[in-house]
Design a protein around this motif. Sequence first.
Motif, short mmCIF file in Angstrom:
data_model
loop_
_atom_site.label_atom_id
_atom_site.label_comp_id
_atom_site.label_asym_id
_atom_site.label_seq_id
_atom_site.Cartn_x
_atom_site.Cartn_y
_atom_site.Cartn_z
N ASP A 53 0.93 -1.26 -0.03
CA ASP A 53 -0.15 -0.09 0.15
C ASP A 53 0.94 1.17 -0.09
OD1 ASP A 53 -2.41 1.62 0.26
OD2 ASP A 53 -1.96 1.83 2.43
N PRO A 54 1.75 1.57 -1.20
CA PRO A 54 2.81 2.70 -1.04
C PRO A 54 2.03 4.04 -1.20
CG PRO A 54 2.32 1.74 -3.34
CD PRO A 54 1.37 0.92 -2.40
N THR A 55 2.57 5.03 -0.72
CA THR A 55 2.35 6.49 -0.84
C THR A 55 2.67 6.74 -2.33
OG1 THR A 55 2.79 6.96 1.36
CG2 THR A 55 2.76 8.80 -0.22
N VAL A 56 1.47 7.28 -3.07
CA VAL A 56 1.44 7.63 -4.67
C VAL A 56 1.72 9.11 -4.74
CG1 VAL A 56 0.73 7.55 -6.82
CG2 VAL A 56 0.46 5.48 -4.96
N TYR A 57 2.86 9.60 -5.29
CA TYR A 57 3.04 11.01 -5.79
C TYR A 57 2.59 11.08 -7.31
CZ TYR A 57 5.69 15.00 -7.29
OH TYR A 57 5.86 16.32 -7.96
N ILE A 58 1.86 12.03 -7.61
CA ILE A 58 1.37 12.28 -9.18
C ILE A 58 1.78 14.00 -9.43
CG2 ILE A 58 -0.44 12.57 -10.70
CD1 ILE A 58 -2.07 10.57 -8.83
N ASN A 59 2.56 13.90 -10.27
CA ASN A 59 2.93 15.27 -10.63
C ASN A 59 2.38 15.51 -12.16
OD1 ASN A 59 5.30 16.67 -12.70
ND2 ASN A 59 5.22 17.54 -10.62
N ILE A 60 1.91 16.74 -12.43
CA ILE A 60 1.18 16.80 -13.56
C ILE A 60 1.55 18.22 -14.41
CG2 ILE A 60 -1.06 16.98 -14.94
CD1 ILE A 60 -2.28 15.55 -12.55
N THR A 61 2.33 18.35 -14.93
CA THR A 61 3.10 19.51 -15.40
C THR A 61 2.15 20.15 -16.50
OG1 THR A 61 4.44 18.56 -17.24
CG2 THR A 61 5.34 19.14 -15.02
N SER A 62 1.20 19.45 -17.15
CA SER A 62 0.54 20.04 -18.17
C SER A 62 -0.79 20.99 -17.36
CB SER A 62 -0.37 18.87 -18.86
OG SER A 62 -1.24 17.70 -17.95
N LYS A 63 -0.95 20.66 -16.00
CA LYS A 63 -1.79 21.73 -15.27
C LYS A 63 -1.41 23.48 -15.55
CE LYS A 63 -4.38 18.77 -13.17
NZ LYS A 63 -5.77 18.80 -13.40
N ASP A 64 0.00 23.45 -15.74
CA ASP A 64 0.70 24.71 -15.78
C ASP A 64 1.24 25.04 -17.33
OD1 ASP A 64 0.31 26.20 -13.07
OD2 ASP A 64 0.95 24.02 -12.73
N GLU A 65 1.66 23.95 -17.82
CA GLU A 65 2.32 23.77 -19.47
C GLU A 65 1.22 23.19 -20.24
OE1 GLU A 65 5.56 25.37 -20.43
OE2 GLU A 65 5.01 26.62 -18.63
N PRO A 66 0.29 23.48 -20.60
CA PRO A 66 -0.79 22.74 -21.47
C PRO A 66 -0.16 22.21 -22.76
CG PRO A 66 -1.64 25.10 -20.97
CD PRO A 66 -0.11 25.02 -20.70
N SER A 67 1.03 22.65 -23.17
CA SER A 67 1.59 21.98 -24.46
C SER A 67 1.97 20.68 -24.04
CB SER A 67 2.55 22.88 -24.88
OG SER A 67 3.62 23.06 -24.26
N ASP A 68 2.21 20.51 -22.71
CA ASP A 68 2.81 18.95 -22.45
C ASP A 68 2.02 17.87 -22.63
OD1 ASP A 68 5.11 20.29 -21.43
OD2 ASP A 68 4.86 20.01 -19.35
N LEU A 87 8.25 -7.04 -9.09
CA LEU A 87 7.94 -5.70 -8.43
C LEU A 87 7.25 -4.50 -9.12
CD1 LEU A 87 11.16 -5.10 -6.08
CD2 LEU A 87 9.04 -6.38 -5.72
N LEU A 88 7.59 -4.46 -10.38
CA LEU A 88 7.05 -3.60 -11.19
C LEU A 88 5.39 -3.78 -11.50
CD1 LEU A 88 9.54 -2.88 -14.02
CD2 LEU A 88 8.75 -1.26 -12.22
N GLU A 89 5.18 -5.32 -11.53
CA GLU A 89 3.79 -5.55 -11.71
C GLU A 89 3.03 -5.54 -10.56
OE1 GLU A 89 1.43 -9.70 -12.83
OE2 GLU A 89 3.58 -9.57 -13.09
N LYS A 90 3.73 -5.73 -9.22
CA LYS A 90 2.95 -5.51 -8.05
C LYS A 90 2.66 -4.04 -7.83
CE LYS A 90 5.33 -6.06 -4.08
NZ LYS A 90 5.97 -6.72 -2.98
N ALA A 91 3.75 -3.17 -7.99
CA ALA A 91 3.61 -1.94 -7.82
C ALA A 91 2.58 -1.17 -8.49
CB ALA A 91 4.94 -1.07 -8.18
N LYS A 92 2.52 -1.42 -9.87
CA LYS A 92 1.21 -0.87 -10.85
C LYS A 92 -0.04 -1.26 -10.33
CE LYS A 92 -0.04 -0.43 -15.76
NZ LYS A 92 0.38 -0.73 -16.95
N LYS A 93 -0.02 -2.60 -10.00
CA LYS A 93 -1.56 -2.77 -9.14
C LYS A 93 -2.05 -1.98 -8.00
CE LYS A 93 -1.51 -7.54 -10.99
NZ LYS A 93 -1.58 -9.09 -10.72
N ALA A 94 -0.88 -1.88 -7.10
CA ALA A 94 -0.92 -0.98 -6.09
C ALA A 94 -1.40 0.29 -6.24
CB ALA A 94 0.18 -1.31 -4.90
#
Length: 489
Positions: free
Chosen positions: A347-362, A387-394
Amino acid sequence: MATALVIGAGIGGLAAALRLRKKGYDVTVYEANPYPGGKLHAIQLDDYRFDLGPSLFTMPHLVDELFTLFNKTPEDHFRYKQKAVICNYFWDDGTRFTALAQPAAFAKQAAETFRESEQDILRYLENSKKKYDLTAPLFLERSLHKINTYLSADTLKALSALRHLDLSRSLNSVNEKYFDNPKLVQLFNRYATYNGSSPYITPGIMSMIPHLEMHYGTYLPHGGMHEISQSLYRLALEVGVKFHFNQKVSSIKVSSKQATGISIGNKEIDADVVVSNMDVMPTYRQLLPKEPAPEKTLQQERSSSALIFYWGINKTFKELDLHNILFSNNYREEFEYIFSKKDIYTDPTVYINITSKDEPSDAPEGHENWFVMINAPGNYQQDWPELLEKAKKAILKKIKNALGVDISSHIQAEYILDPRGIESNTSSYRGALYGAASNNQFAAFLRHPNFSRRIRNLYFCGGSVHPGGGIPLCLLSAQIVGDLVANPS
């Protein structure tokens, strides 16, 4: 003209090259990759642009200063936007909190959301500021490994306040002393991840980090984080720094206990000064194999790494901003998995960064570019495909809990970077993002110095040496190198 060679064109190497150029050196940078920037790199996936590496930008004056060194107007070369919101936080029970950049506004909203005393929150932030003001001149801006550092008024002031710095207790203990609500404790505990450490072990002095965000602010450069390294690269070219890409340095030449240059294959290049922006572990093991290495320093516990999914999403989410955190339900156990078990937590802590919020061309219109990261152990030869498969599901489960949407059907493009890739792309030992972890009360003093005690004219900058990892500290490491290197004769 005296010559200086810089090994590596990461942010620290670029800044060191600029500072040495300003001092009058003829500077050449050798980089193994075909591009400058190190971890501050970018990729294009279909119509989506992603910053590959660091996503948080604070203390922009440290970048501006490199332009003003050469009498340039920074905003003519490098522009950025300040964010009113530091981060959006989500918990599985439906709690949401938008952290505002202004301390008074933050304290007011945090008091309402977490039912804590507004005055206690303000007192915590004021204490964060005091710790920073006391220690920055000592811990961040000077070499801790030179005796004259300890003869200054700033040092005496810091030492006289040592008992107030919380070096003997953990960050978590400090936060629990101030707050009763475990969610607010968790929010402030997360700042340990800014140097790849565990809040349950790293010393309480790290509670000064929130001050950096609220006092200096958080920003996004126009053009994305990649523009930080690119603007400095353009500046370096303009002022006469030379670059050689796809040039992997084989060794640092040493004669009579003095660095005299480098070799690349059979080719030898002489220099008066050598600066390594490479991680100290491969610097010693690969470039200085015949020289005695500081084994105690090299054997320190490494910081956490990261597992990052870069997703092109064919949908927009109004509840998300540039920085977003979806918290684990058991933070302590998550860090136990990272540092003790060398595993991905369920149950990892997930960080989401979305630059297109401020840079629409992204991203295309109606779409978003998601940089989705979880803290991960370093590369200890684990079964990464599993581990990648497990992480993606989580991660998908955590996002569904927070937003009520199964985004798996909205992923239009995907690229994955794990600790193996970080290690191979940037020569960061075990894929550590910040060199050594700060899971020790004396960690600041144990980091490798910015110079060699055994080899004259050999210097070090970047995230694996003093004062630490992250963009501001890497820039400060270059500043320290610039101060240490003698003026050319």
